[in-house]
Design a protein around this motif. Structure first.
Motif, PDB file in Angstrom:
ATOM      1  N   ALA A 173      40.875  39.142  40.750  1.00  0.00           N
ATOM      2  CA  ALA A 173      41.035  39.932  39.515  1.00  0.00           C
ATOM      3  C   ALA A 173      41.272  38.871  38.319  1.00  0.00           C
ATOM      4  CB  ALA A 173      41.959  40.903  39.604  1.00  0.00           C
ATOM      5  N   GLY A 174      41.967  37.830  38.641  1.00  0.00           N
ATOM      6  CA  GLY A 174      42.203  36.796  37.664  1.00  0.00           C
ATOM      7  C   GLY A 174      41.102  36.159  37.015  1.00  0.00           C
ATOM      8  N   ASP A 219      36.457  26.387  38.794  1.00  0.00           N
ATOM      9  CA  ASP A 219      36.722  27.876  38.515  1.00  0.00           C
ATOM     10  C   ASP A 219      36.207  28.814  39.629  1.00  0.00           C
ATOM     11  OD1 ASP A 219      37.257  29.037  35.245  1.00  0.00           O
ATOM     12  OD2 ASP A 219      36.513  30.364  36.961  1.00  0.00           O
ATOM     13  N   LEU A 220      36.726  29.989  39.768  1.00  0.00           N
ATOM     14  CA  LEU A 220      36.432  31.113  40.730  1.00  0.00           C
ATOM     15  C   LEU A 220      35.071  31.790  40.296  1.00  0.00           C
ATOM     16  CD1 LEU A 220      37.645  31.732  43.451  1.00  0.00           C
ATOM     17  CD2 LEU A 220      39.261  33.301  42.184  1.00  0.00           C
ATOM     18  N   ASN A 221      34.847  31.610  39.094  1.00  0.00           N
ATOM     19  CA  ASN A 221      33.970  32.506  38.338  1.00  0.00           C
ATOM     20  C   ASN A 221      32.619  31.432  37.904  1.00  0.00           C
ATOM     21  OD1 ASN A 221      32.272  33.608  36.591  1.00  0.00           O
ATOM     22  ND2 ASN A 221      34.145  35.190  35.955  1.00  0.00           N
ATOM     23  N   GLU A 222      31.574  32.080  38.692  1.00  0.00           N
ATOM     24  CA  GLU A 222      30.356  31.179  38.482  1.00  0.00           C
ATOM     25  C   GLU A 222      29.754  31.248  37.314  1.00  0.00           C
ATOM     26  OE1 GLU A 222      27.389  31.839  41.579  1.00  0.00           O
ATOM     27  OE2 GLU A 222      28.995  31.591  43.415  1.00  0.00           O
ATOM     28  N   HIS A 282      48.725  32.102  33.074  1.00  0.00           N
ATOM     29  CA  HIS A 282      48.947  33.556  32.734  1.00  0.00           C
ATOM     30  C   HIS A 282      47.885  34.571  33.318  1.00  0.00           C
ATOM     31  CE1 HIS A 282      46.730  32.444  28.816  1.00  0.00           C
ATOM     32  NE2 HIS A 282      46.029  33.293  29.623  1.00  0.00           N
ATOM     33  N   CYS A 283      46.847  33.922  33.983  1.00  0.00           N
ATOM     34  CA  CYS A 283      45.895  34.851  34.567  1.00  0.00           C
ATOM     35  C   CYS A 283      46.038  34.961  36.280  1.00  0.00           C
ATOM     36  CB  CYS A 283      44.231  34.043  34.499  1.00  0.00           C
ATOM     37  SG  CYS A 283      43.923  33.867  32.834  1.00  0.00           S
ATOM     38  N   GLY A 295      42.992  44.282  33.183  1.00  0.00           N
ATOM     39  CA  GLY A 295      43.459  43.192  32.214  1.00  0.00           C
ATOM     40  C   GLY A 295      43.216  41.934  32.714  1.00  0.00           C
ATOM     41  N   PRO A 296      43.169  40.995  31.640  1.00  0.00           N
ATOM     42  CA  PRO A 296      42.935  39.733  31.899  1.00  0.00           C
ATOM     43  C   PRO A 296      44.355  38.952  32.332  1.00  0.00           C
ATOM     44  CG  PRO A 296      42.635  39.877  29.729  1.00  0.00           C
ATOM     45  CD  PRO A 296      42.700  41.286  30.087  1.00  0.00           C
ATOM     46  N   LEU A 297      45.395  39.496  31.851  1.00  0.00           N
ATOM     47  CA  LEU A 297      46.731  38.831  32.205  1.00  0.00           C
ATOM     48  C   LEU A 297      47.405  39.333  33.263  1.00  0.00           C
ATOM     49  CD1 LEU A 297      48.066  38.315  28.134  1.00  0.00           C
ATOM     50  CD2 LEU A 297      46.421  37.223  29.747  1.00  0.00           C
ATOM     51  N   ASN A 298      48.479  38.632  33.588  1.00  0.00           N
ATOM     52  CA  ASN A 298      48.995  38.724  34.835  1.00  0.00           C
ATOM     53  C   ASN A 298      50.275  38.107  34.540  1.00  0.00           C
ATOM     54  OD1 ASN A 298      50.217  39.552  37.504  1.00  0.00           O
ATOM     55  ND2 ASN A 298      48.036  39.312  38.467  1.00  0.00           N
ATOM     56  N   ASN A 299      51.187  38.252  33.576  1.00  0.00           N
ATOM     57  CA  ASN A 299      52.363  37.429  33.210  1.00  0.00           C
ATOM     58  C   ASN A 299      53.300  38.031  32.583  1.00  0.00           C
ATOM     59  OD1 ASN A 299      51.391  38.346  30.742  1.00  0.00           O
ATOM     60  ND2 ASN A 299      51.461  36.652  29.666  1.00  0.00           N
TER      61      ASN A 299
END
Ligand SMILES: C[S@@+](CC[C@H](N)C(=O)[O-])C[C@H]1O[C@@H](n2cnc3c(N)ncnc32)[C@H](O)[C@@H]1O
Length: 227
Positions: free
Chosen positions: A15-16, A87-90, A134-135, A188-192
């Motif tokens: 999700a991050g 990165d995890l995202n291709e 913060h992600c 949401g994009p943040l996890n902080n």
């Protein structure tokens, strides 16, 4: 692009990196870097670029490169830096990699919280973690295990640097509290919401002797020299 064999990724880790779709990436430089950073978080992107340029070395690892805005503008100490983007995202890797394609970056799909598996003899003079922590999911003590994944690949005297939006221990501007709340909602994009300056500093100090943390608005900028 290479992928490391690793344990199945937890949903919260995925999700991050998931919010960075091609649509979001196409507005990221203007909206996030150009507006949200200076106006909401109180830290202009040029401040982060200056940090990038102070530390970027000839062999450089970028963790979570996003659109590659910083990479494209970075002044490396050589015209032909060796770049690895993880990165995890291709989609992120394609976009950021494309932006510095003339430098022939190595693109690796990795979860930065897992062993990076970059090759036993690989060493970097610098590693960037710009706007990454913060992600990541979990408490600061868990997020900072990324430093343990990076450290074995750093050359002596190498620099690990980056920035992160904090929720606690910094002086927020008027728009930041509501933005933190909204950007931390389900997708949401943040996890902080639990990230504090105190925990960031304690986690870095536990691992390294030579470091500096500067706060600009809601953002902490950290610079570590690896002994
Ligand atoms: C906020 S963007 C920052 C982009 C860029 N560094 C910048 O400052 O403009 C966060 C980046 O971290 C990546 N990311 C998030 N969680 C990750 C993880 N667990 N492993 C690898 N990359 C991750 C996202 O895909 C995205 O590219």
């Amino acid at each position: 692009m290479t992928t490391a064999p690793s344990a199945p990724l937890r949903e919260e880790v995925l999700a991050g990196a998931a919010p960075y779709t091609s649509r979001i990436l196409s507005t990221y430089d203007t909206w996030v870097l150009g507006f949200v950073c200076p106006v909401v978080w109180g830290c202009p992107r040029d401040e982060m670029l200056r940090q990038y340029n102070r530390s970027a070395g000839a062999r450089h690892l970028d963790l979570g490169p996003g659109t590659g805005w910083f990479l494209e503008r970075a002044t490396f100490p050589t015209l032909t830096p060796e770049l690895v983007l993880a990165d995890l995202n291709e989609g992120v890797l394609r976009r950021a990699g494309g932006r510095v394609a003339h430098l022939r970056p190595r693109l690796v799909k990795r979860d930065v919280l897992q062993p990076l598996d970059l090759g036993e003899d690989t060493r970097f003079d610098s590693a960037a973690l710009n706007m990454l922590l913060h992600c990541l999911p979990g408490r600061m003590s868990h997020k900072l295990t990324v430093l343990d994944q990076v450290r074995p690949y750093m050359a002596p005297g190498g620099r690990i640097f980056g920035s992160t939006v904090l929720a606690k221990g910094v002086r927020h501007g008027r728009l930041a509290p509501r933005a933190l709340e909204n950007l931390n909602k389900d997708d949401g994009p943040l996890n902080n919401l639990d990230d504090s300056l105190e925990d960031l500093e304690a986690g870095i100090a536990d691992r390294f002797d030579d470091y500096r943390i500067a706060v600009r608005g809601s953002i902490a900028l950290f610079d570590i020299t690896v002994g």
